[in-house]
Write an enzyme that holds these catalytic residues in place. Structure first.
Site, PDB file in Angstrom:
ATOM      1  CB  CYS A 160      12.811  28.825  43.710  1.00  0.00           C
ATOM      2  SG  CYS A 160      14.008  30.034  43.162  1.00  0.00           S
ATOM      3  CB  CYS A 163      15.258  30.596  46.119  1.00  0.00           C
ATOM      4  SG  CYS A 163      14.094  31.396  44.998  1.00  0.00           S
TER       5      CYS A 163
END
Lengths: 343, 143
Positions: free
Chosen positions: B72, B75
C-alpha cells in the site's frame, strides 16, 4: 538544523506537490542550485503511489512499480539537495512579492518563485453514503484495499484506464468484478479495454450508474443501488430509468480525477471551468502570475501520464530558473541561507 | 499489473521478515513494548501477533495503531511520519501488518489502508482511514 538565522529571507523556489511532476521539478531545480523546498501535500507521492505497475514509462522495459518510481525520484531529488517537508498549502498570496504560502498548520513560507504541482485527486461519484463508507469497503485504491475482498463480489465504477487497471487487479482477490459504466463504450485505451474484456472474471454493466451504497462502518459495504437507462447517463434522465439492488462487498471508484487548485482561488492564476491551471500560450509552464509555474496533472487535462508529468515538471524548473535569473534583486542579493525549512 | 509470481515473492519476503522479527524478538526491535512498560517507546511497536497485541493494549492505556500493508503506497508514505511522531511525541504508536495478521484487521473491521485506530483503555476510540496529515496525528498523540 539548530537555528534559522534568516527567517525572513524568502526561499528561491518552493514546489507544491510531491508526485512525479513535483519530484522531476525538484531534481532539475536542485541541480540548478535553487535549493527547492518540496511541500509534500496531503497525498505524498501523488497518484503513482496508488498504482501497481507502470508499463509505459520510458527506460523500464519490464515495467516499474508506481511506488518504486516515486521513491527513486525522491532519492534523486534529495541527492541534489532538494528539501522535503510535510505540509499542505491552505492559502496563497501571489500578489505581493515574495509570494506568501500559508500552510494548513498556520505556518507561513515566503518564496520568490513557485511551482504548483499539486496534481489531481480521485473523483467521487456523489452516490448516497459515500462519505460515510469511504475506507469501509468503498475505496479509490484497489492496490491498497483489494486484498480485503477475497471471495467478495465487487463493483468498479468507471470506464477509463484506471478503472480497467483496478478491475484487472481486483480479479486476483474478488470472486467477481463488475465494471459499472454510465455509457455503452469504454473510454480506456485499446490495450487496457481488451485486457478487461478478455478477462472471464470481469463483467460489464453498461449505461449504468451507482446511486446509493448500502452498509455501515460496522458491517462495511454490503450492497448498492444501481440505475440504468438505455441511452446512458441514467442519473441525468427523468423517465425510463430502472433501478436494481445488488449485493456486493466492495466498491472501487475509478471515475477520474479533479485538479487540486482550490488554494489558488483569487490569486490571479487562471484556471479553466473544471479547475485545471491554464498556462500561457505555447510550450511553457508559465501561468497568468509571473513567477508561478505549473506542472503535471494540475495543468494537464489531456495527457495525464507519469512521463508527461515528469516532462512538464522539468520544464517548470527550467522556466523558474530562467525567470529567477531575470529578476534584478536576485542578482544583487547574497546567496540566502536556506539550510532550514522556514516552517 | 502485479503478477502472481510477484505477489508470491512479496509474500515470501514478508514471511522472511516476520521470521526475522520473531527470532529477534528479544532485541530492541519489538521488545520496547513490554520491557519499558511505563515509558513510551520512541519507535513504533511492531505487533507480532494477537497475543502480543493484547499485551500492548494492556500496557498502554492510550495508543495509536497503524494497520498497514507493504503493497500500500500511502502506508509507505505514512511510515516515516509515524516513526518521527513516535520519536518526538509522548504518544505511543504500534503497527499491525494486515497481511501477516489478517485476523487482527478483521477483528477491528479494517477494510481500507492505511487505517489508524486510537485505542483508549484497550477499546477503539477513534478511527482514521487513509493518509493523514502529520499535524492531525501529532495533536492526537500529544493531547
Amino acid at each position: 538544523m539548530t537555528e534559522t538565522p534568516h527567517q525572513d529571507t524568502p526561499r528561491e523556489l518552493v514546489i507544491v506537490g510531491s508526485g512525479v511532476a513535483g519530484l522531476s521539478a525538484a531534481v532539475y531545480a536542485a541541480r540548478a542550485d535553487l535549493e527547492p523546498l518540496v511541500l509534500e501535500g496531503p497525498e505524498p507521492g501523488g497518484q503513482l503511489t496508488l498504482t501497481t505497475e507502470v508499463e509505459n514509462y520510458l527506460g523500464f522495459p519490464d515495467g516499474i512499480g508506481g511506488m518504486e518510481l516515486i521513491q527513486r525520484g525522491k532519492q534523486q531529488a534529495e541527492r541534489f539537495g532538494a528539501e522535503f517537508a510535510h505540509g499542505e498549502v491552505d492559502r496563497a498570496d501571489l500578489k505581493g512579492r515574495p509570494f506568501t504560502l500559508e500552510l494548513a498548520t498556520g505556518d507561513v513560507i515566503h518564496t520568490k518563485a513557485l511551482i504548483v504541482a499539486t496534481g489531481a485527486s480521485a473523483r467521487w461519484v456523489g452516490a448516497e453514503n459515500e462519505s460515510e463508507l469511504m475506507g469501509y469497503g468503498l475505496s479509490t485504491c484497489a492496490t491498497c484495499d483489494g486484498a480485503f475482498h477475497r471471495g467478495d463480489d465487487v463493483l468498479v465504477i468507471g470506464g477509463g484506464d484506471s478503472a480497467m487497471e483496478e478491475a484487472l487487479f481486483l480479479t486476483k482477490f474478488a470472486d467477481s468484478v463488475t465494471v459499472v459504466h454510465r455509457r455503452d463504450e469504454l473510454r480506456a485505451s485499446d490495450i487496457m479495454a481488451r485486457r478487461a474484456r478478455e478477462n472471464p472474471d470481469i463483467s460489464f454493466r453498461w449505461n449504468t450508474e451507482l446511486l446509493e451504497i448500502h452498509g455501515s462502518t460496522e458491517t462495511g459495504v454490503t450492497g448498492a443501488t444501481l440505475v440504468s437507462h438505455p441511452d446512458g447517463h441514467p442519473t441525468a434522465k427523468d423517465d425510463g430509468v430502472s433501478a436494481e439492488e445488488v449485493d456486493v462487498g466492495g466498491i472501487f471508484y475509478g471515475v477520474g480525477h479533479i485538479p487540486n487548485t482550490d488554494f489558488l482561488a483569487d490569486t490571479g492564476v487562471d484556471r479553466d471551468e473544471t479547475g485545471y491551471i491554464v498556462t500561457l500560450e505555447g510550450m511553457t509552464t508559465e501561468t497568468a502570475v509571473e513567477g508561478v509555474f505549473a506542472a503535471g496533472d494540475v495543468m494537464d487535462p489531456d495527457y495525464r501520464q507519469a512521463i508527461t508529468a515528469a516532462g512538464t515538471g522539468s520544464m517548470a524548473a527550467l522556466d523558474a530558473e530562467a525567470w529567477l535569473d531575470e529578476q534584478p534583486e536576485s542578482a544583487v542579493e547574497p546567496e540566502p541561507e536556506t539550510a532550514s525549512p522556514q516552517l | 499489473m502485479a503478477t502472481d509470481d510477484e505477489l508470491e515473492r512479496i509474500r515470501e519476503q514478508k514471511r522472511q521478515e516476520l521470521r526475522d522479527r520473531v527470532e529477534g524478538a528479544g532485541g530492541d526491535s519489538v521488545g520496547s513494548g513490554t520491557d519499558n512498560a511505563t515509558e513510551t517507546p520512541d519507535e513504533p511497536i511492531a505487533i507480532t501477533g494477537p497475543d502480543h497485541f493484547g499485551e500492548v493494549l494492556e500496557t498502554h492505556s492510550r495508543i495509536l495503531v497503524d494497520f498497514y500493508a507493504d503493497w500500500c503506497g500511502p502506508c509507505q508514505m505514512l511510515a516515516p511520519v509515524l516513526d518521527r511522531l513516535a520519536a518526538e511525541t509522548p504518544g505511543t504508536i504500534a503497527k499491525v501488518d494486515t497481511e501477516a495478521h489478517p485476523q487482527l484487521a478483521q477483528q477491528y473491521g479494517v477494510r481500507g489502508l492505511p487505517t489508524l485506530i486510537l485505542f483508549e483503555n484497550g477499546e477503539p476510540a477513534q478511527q482514521l482511514v487513509g493518509m493523514q496529515q502529520e499535524a492531525t496525528l501529532r495533536s492526537l498523540l500529544t493531547s
